[in-house]
Design a protein around this motif. Structure first.
Motif, PDB file in Angstrom:
ATOM      1  N   VAL A 176       0.490  -0.726  -0.162  1.00 11.52           N
ATOM      2  CA  VAL A 176      -0.162   0.003  -0.231  1.00 11.52           C
ATOM      3  C   VAL A 176       1.391   1.087   0.129  1.00 11.52           C
ATOM      4  CG1 VAL A 176      -1.773   1.397   1.197  1.00 11.52           C
ATOM      5  CG2 VAL A 176      -1.784  -1.056   1.384  1.00 11.52           C
ATOM      6  N   VAL A 177       0.401   2.122  -1.096  1.00 12.00           N
ATOM      7  CA  VAL A 177       1.722   3.504  -1.384  1.00 12.00           C
ATOM      8  C   VAL A 177       0.356   4.696  -0.718  1.00 12.00           C
ATOM      9  CG1 VAL A 177       2.545   4.935  -3.112  1.00 12.00           C
ATOM     10  CG2 VAL A 177       2.858   2.493  -2.990  1.00 12.00           C
ATOM     11  N   TYR A 178       0.524   5.805   0.423  1.00 13.60           N
ATOM     12  CA  TYR A 178      -0.301   6.603   0.615  1.00 13.60           C
ATOM     13  C   TYR A 178       0.136   7.441  -0.348  1.00 13.60           C
ATOM     14  CZ  TYR A 178      -2.580  10.223   3.167  1.00 13.60           C
ATOM     15  OH  TYR A 178      -3.313  11.494   3.889  1.00 13.60           O
ATOM     16  N   MET A 179      -0.546   8.566  -1.123  1.00  8.58           N
ATOM     17  CA  MET A 179      -0.039  10.358  -1.077  1.00  8.58           C
ATOM     18  C   MET A 179      -0.761  11.431  -1.535  1.00  8.58           C
ATOM     19  SD  MET A 179       1.145  11.063  -5.140  1.00  8.58           S
ATOM     20  CE  MET A 179      -0.426  11.140  -6.008  1.00  8.58           C
ATOM     21  N   LYS A 236       0.652  -3.321  -9.575  1.00  8.95           N
ATOM     22  CA  LYS A 236       1.497  -3.726  -9.240  1.00  8.95           C
ATOM     23  C   LYS A 236       1.558  -2.881  -7.264  1.00  8.95           C
ATOM     24  CE  LYS A 236       5.637  -2.717 -10.303  1.00  8.95           C
ATOM     25  NZ  LYS A 236       7.431  -2.150 -11.051  1.00  8.95           N
ATOM     26  N   TYR A 237       0.744  -1.810  -7.048  1.00  6.54           N
ATOM     27  CA  TYR A 237       0.860  -0.835  -5.338  1.00  6.54           C
ATOM     28  C   TYR A 237      -0.729  -1.060  -5.307  1.00  6.54           C
ATOM     29  CZ  TYR A 237       5.644  -0.753  -7.090  1.00  6.54           C
ATOM     30  OH  TYR A 237       6.596  -0.971  -7.679  1.00  6.54           O
ATOM     31  N   CYS A 238      -0.965  -0.809  -4.156  1.00  2.51           N
ATOM     32  CA  CYS A 238      -2.300  -0.521  -3.868  1.00  2.51           C
ATOM     33  C   CYS A 238      -2.107   0.754  -3.160  1.00  2.51           C
ATOM     34  CB  CYS A 238      -2.836  -1.012  -2.583  1.00  2.51           C
ATOM     35  SG  CYS A 238      -4.670  -0.829  -2.588  1.00  2.51           S
ATOM     36  N   ILE A 239      -2.660   1.467  -4.379  1.00  2.00           N
ATOM     37  CA  ILE A 239      -2.246   3.554  -4.026  1.00  2.00           C
ATOM     38  C   ILE A 239      -3.574   3.933  -3.210  1.00  2.00           C
ATOM     39  CG2 ILE A 239      -1.674   5.608  -5.416  1.00  2.00           C
ATOM     40  CD1 ILE A 239      -0.324   4.021  -7.554  1.00  2.00           C
ATOM     41  N   VAL A 240      -3.468   4.923  -2.382  1.00  2.00           N
ATOM     42  CA  VAL A 240      -4.252   5.512  -2.215  1.00  2.00           C
ATOM     43  C   VAL A 240      -4.330   6.919  -1.500  1.00  2.00           C
ATOM     44  CG1 VAL A 240      -5.874   6.856  -0.026  1.00  2.00           C
ATOM     45  CG2 VAL A 240      -5.087   4.296  -0.217  1.00  2.00           C
ATOM     46  N   TRP A 241      -4.491   7.854  -3.062  1.00  2.00           N
ATOM     47  CA  TRP A 241      -4.308   8.924  -3.374  1.00  2.00           C
ATOM     48  C   TRP A 241      -5.185  10.561  -2.111  1.00  2.00           C
ATOM     49  CZ3 TRP A 241      -3.735  12.047  -8.941  1.00  2.00           C
ATOM     50  CH2 TRP A 241      -3.255  13.206  -8.685  1.00  2.00           C
ATOM     51  N   SER A 242      -4.959  10.676  -1.459  1.00  2.00           N
ATOM     52  CA  SER A 242      -5.450  12.570  -0.870  1.00  2.00           C
ATOM     53  C   SER A 242      -5.768  13.001  -1.900  1.00  2.00           C
ATOM     54  CB  SER A 242      -4.993  12.243   0.956  1.00  2.00           C
ATOM     55  OG  SER A 242      -6.240  13.234   1.514  1.00  2.00           O
ATOM     56  N   ALA A 243      -6.539  13.638  -2.396  1.00  2.00           N
ATOM     57  CA  ALA A 243      -6.247  14.984  -3.437  1.00  2.00           C
ATOM     58  C   ALA A 243      -7.329  15.824  -2.266  1.00  2.00           C
ATOM     59  CB  ALA A 243      -7.432  14.428  -4.619  1.00  2.00           C
ATOM     60  N   SER A 244      -6.503  17.322  -3.045  1.00  2.00           N
ATOM     61  CA  SER A 244      -7.216  18.655  -1.868  1.00  2.00           C
ATOM     62  C   SER A 244      -8.010  18.609  -2.611  1.00  2.00           C
ATOM     63  CB  SER A 244      -5.804  19.473  -2.173  1.00  2.00           C
ATOM     64  OG  SER A 244      -5.616  19.559  -3.627  1.00  2.00           O
ATOM     65  N   ASN A 245      -9.025  19.508  -2.161  1.00  2.00           N
ATOM     66  CA  ASN A 245     -10.639  19.920  -1.895  1.00  2.00           C
ATOM     67  C   ASN A 245     -10.316  20.038  -3.634  1.00  2.00           C
ATOM     68  OD1 ASN A 245     -11.718  19.152   0.262  1.00  2.00           O
ATOM     69  ND2 ASN A 245     -11.384  20.973   0.780  1.00  2.00           N
ATOM     70  N   LYS A 246      -9.905  21.076  -3.979  1.00  2.00           N
ATOM     71  CA  LYS A 246      -9.787  21.775  -4.939  1.00  2.00           C
ATOM     72  C   LYS A 246      -9.778  20.844  -6.838  1.00  2.00           C
ATOM     73  CE  LYS A 246      -6.354  23.999  -4.265  1.00  2.00           C
ATOM     74  NZ  LYS A 246      -5.505  23.492  -3.543  1.00  2.00           N
ATOM     75  N   TYR A 247      -9.012  19.717  -6.515  1.00  2.00           N
ATOM     76  CA  TYR A 247      -9.063  18.651  -7.670  1.00  2.00           C
ATOM     77  C   TYR A 247      -9.528  17.603  -7.124  1.00  2.00           C
ATOM     78  CZ  TYR A 247      -5.004  21.450  -8.519  1.00  2.00           C
ATOM     79  OH  TYR A 247      -4.273  22.188  -9.294  1.00  2.00           O
ATOM     80  N   GLU A 263      -9.674  -2.048  -7.305  1.00  2.00           N
ATOM     81  CA  GLU A 263      -8.974  -2.762  -6.297  1.00  2.00           C
ATOM     82  C   GLU A 263      -7.913  -1.848  -6.100  1.00  2.00           C
ATOM     83  OE1 GLU A 263      -9.102  -6.882  -6.511  1.00  2.00           O
ATOM     84  OE2 GLU A 263      -7.296  -6.989  -8.275  1.00  2.00           O
ATOM     85  N   ASN A 264      -6.781  -1.654  -6.417  1.00  2.99           N
ATOM     86  CA  ASN A 264      -5.753  -1.316  -6.028  1.00  2.99           C
ATOM     87  C   ASN A 264      -5.693  -0.333  -6.698  1.00  2.99           C
ATOM     88  OD1 ASN A 264      -4.137  -3.647  -6.688  1.00  2.99           O
ATOM     89  ND2 ASN A 264      -4.420  -3.835  -9.166  1.00  2.99           N
ATOM     90  N   PHE A 265      -6.151   0.636  -6.613  1.00  2.00           N
ATOM     91  CA  PHE A 265      -6.432   2.313  -6.774  1.00  2.00           C
ATOM     92  C   PHE A 265      -8.105   2.712  -5.609  1.00  2.00           C
ATOM     93  CE2 PHE A 265      -7.707   6.961  -8.541  1.00  2.00           C
ATOM     94  CZ  PHE A 265      -6.461   7.496  -7.505  1.00  2.00           C
ATOM     95  N   LYS A 266      -7.502   3.880  -4.747  1.00  5.80           N
ATOM     96  CA  LYS A 266      -8.391   4.651  -4.348  1.00  5.80           C
ATOM     97  C   LYS A 266      -8.013   6.103  -3.850  1.00  5.80           C
ATOM     98  CE  LYS A 266     -11.755   4.353  -0.328  1.00  5.80           C
ATOM     99  NZ  LYS A 266     -13.281   3.744  -1.189  1.00  5.80           N
TER     100      LYS A 266
END
Length: 519
Positions: A294-297, A322-333, A345-348
């Motif tokens: 798991v990769v957190y961005m 290859k990875y399970c990625i969680v991206w916390s995007a800022s409100n504007k995006y 299942e690999n991206f949220k």
């Protein structure tokens, strides 16, 4: 007997009330509203409220409603919009350093406008035992001095203040890893950024400070210290007690700085319960069912890139396996990217995640970050190896430090190709274990210093006079003077090489025999 007992209880209650009212401090805090500032400020406020002190806030944006939701027991909140919050394009460090917005933020707003605003509040009520201010608010510090209110300055981030008798390593405000340019040119990057900081931040700030000190006869004068470089940091070093909330091994010139005669109090970072709010059930379920690393961005609240680049990155995250990625995007995006409906299942894609709770999760292996100072200390506390993609301000400085201390790798671009390449490197068993061990040592030092609790104790001691400002701290090294010396010496060398080259060409031309003319 019963009457006598009730009388004793009444006397006890009165005595307790008098004791509490005597010991309780009236504190005012001046801070910007952006999360990078209000997040650490709120940790300190919670400690002071728990000790029974009364807190008023002065903020530089229309955010009192938000703060009242965050901190229920603040007594008063005074707000005024002093400057517009502008996203900074993260893929242009040079533009961010050269932006005239820096003069507006640090000098015009940070000195002149905030002085006028705090003066307006203090003219109505200056009955405070102590003021706490963010490091961008020199004008607030001047207003407090004018009203004889002791000050504590809180700061989260790197302290670029080398001492005069310590070995000096030039470090500017730009970070370009893995550049194709020759290594010696990086010195020019550092020199350029330091000199430009002097021009657009230090010089205008000194001008406004001198004007205010002269107009109101504020003593002691910063202008008498002979320090006119590296503002706002050097101003507080000379004139205020500073509470630094950071891992010292990553944010100081060296650890020997902690033993020197300065006004800096190193308190590290220890999160309280507000930092460790639970994850949503949906996100918790996603993590528990992940089958890959798991990769957190998260790239901060003022992160900005062209929307088409971010949409392309979202599509690439969704397609990879290859990875399970969680991206916390800022409100504007977040809303625009969420509409693409590309979660797998690999991206949220998420928003407003309790970040420290997230990266403390046992499934999270790597933290992709802009290297803002709050994210830096949370990365250290969670012992999570990082990939850094800095934008502006303290982020390039933090990124350089994290990479040099071997707890992070740099990203040269925000594409899945580059991210995947660096994830493969960082997840190598040997590299990963070394980074974890280094982070553990950094965390051990950082958490040994007391955190917000220690910071609150220092505020109390400054308020009662037990800690005074040292107006004669150890002398600072002037990096601006060194930059000019560097340019002069390199200019002399360049001219010498140029002169020798010209002389050589002329000599060769004269030494070449002329061909005889033919009819």
């Amino acid at each position: 007997m019963a009457i006598h007992f009730k009388f004793q209880l009444l006397l006890g209650f009165v005595a307790a009330t008098v004791f509490l009212s005597t010991d309780a401090l009236r504190v005012v805090m001046v801070t910007p509203c952006q999360s990078g500032h209000i997040t650490p400020a709120s940790g300190l406020i919670r400690q002071l409220l728990a000790k029974g002190h009364e807190i008023d806030l002065i903020v530089t944006d229309d955010c009192c409603a938000t703060i009242n939701n965050l901190l229920k027991n603040v007594t008063n909140c005074y707000s005024k919009v002093l400057f517009a919050s502008t996203p900074v394009v993260t893929n242009s460090q040079i533009n961010s350093v050269m932006s005239p917005k820096n003069t507006e933020i640090y000098a015009e707003m940070g000195v002149k406008k905030i002085f006028d605003f705090v003066q307006e509040v203090f003219r109505a009520d200056d009955n405070y035992d102590v003021m706490i201010n963010g490091y961008m608010m020199i004008g607030a510090h001047l207003a407090a001095k004018l009203h004889n209110i002791p000050v504590v300055t809180y700061y989260v981030g790197p302290l670029p203040l080398p001492l005069a008798d310590e070995p000096y390593e030039r470090k500017g405000f730009l970070f370009f890893p893995e550049s194709i340019l020759p290594g010696f040119l990086f010195s020019f990057y550092d020199v350029f950024s330091l000199l430009y900081w002097q021009r657009i931040i230090s010089n205008p700030s000194v001008k406004y400070i001198e004007e205010i000190e002269a107009k109101y006869d504020i003593q002691p004068c910063f202008s008498n210290t002979g320090v006119d470089f590296m503002l706002p940091f050097s101003y507080y070093y000379m004139m205020s007690n500073i509470v630094q909330l950071s891992p010292p091994d990553l944010t100081l010139p060296n650890l020997n700085f902690m033993k020197r005669n300065t006004n800096v109090h190193h308190v590290g970072f220890i999160p309280d319960e507000e930092y460790l709010k639970p994850l949503s059930a949906e996100l918790e379920n996603f993590l528990e069912h992940s089958r890959r690393p798991v990769v957190y961005m998260s790239l901060g609240t003022v992160f900005a890139l062209p929307t088409n680049e971010l949409e392309k990155l979202v599509d690439e995250f969704a397609k990879q396996d290859k990875y399970c990625i969680v991206w916390s995007a800022s409100n504007k995006y977040y809303s625009a990217l969420k509409e693409r409906n590309v979660e797998t299942e690999n991206f949220k894609l998420v928003s407003k995640v309790p970040q420290l709770t997230m990266i403390l999760h046992q499934k999270v292996k790597v933290f992709i970050t802009h290297a803002g100072s709050n994210s830096l200390q949370e990365g250290v506390y969670s012992e999570t190896p990082m990939l850094v993609f800095p934008g502006f301000g303290d982020q390039p400085v933090n990124s350089r430090s994290l990479v040099q201390h071997n707890v992070a790798l740099p990203l040269t671009s925000l594409t899945f190709t580059e991210i995947s390449k660096k994830l493969d490197l960082i997840l190598d068993a040997g590299t990963y274990s070394k980074m974890k061990a280094t982070l553990a040592e950094s965390k051990k030092l950082m958490t040994s210093l007391g955190g917000f609790g220690k910071a609150a104790e220092i505020v109390q001691q400054v308020a009662t006079g037990d800690i005074q400002v040292n107006y004669n701290p150890d002398r600072l090294f002037n990096p601006i003077k060194e930059c000019y010396q560097f340019l002069f010496m390199n200019g002399v060398i360049f001219l010498a090489i140029f002169y020798i080259a010209i002389r050589g060409c002329l000599f060769c031309c004269r030494a070449t025999p002329k061909k005889a003319k033919t009819n």
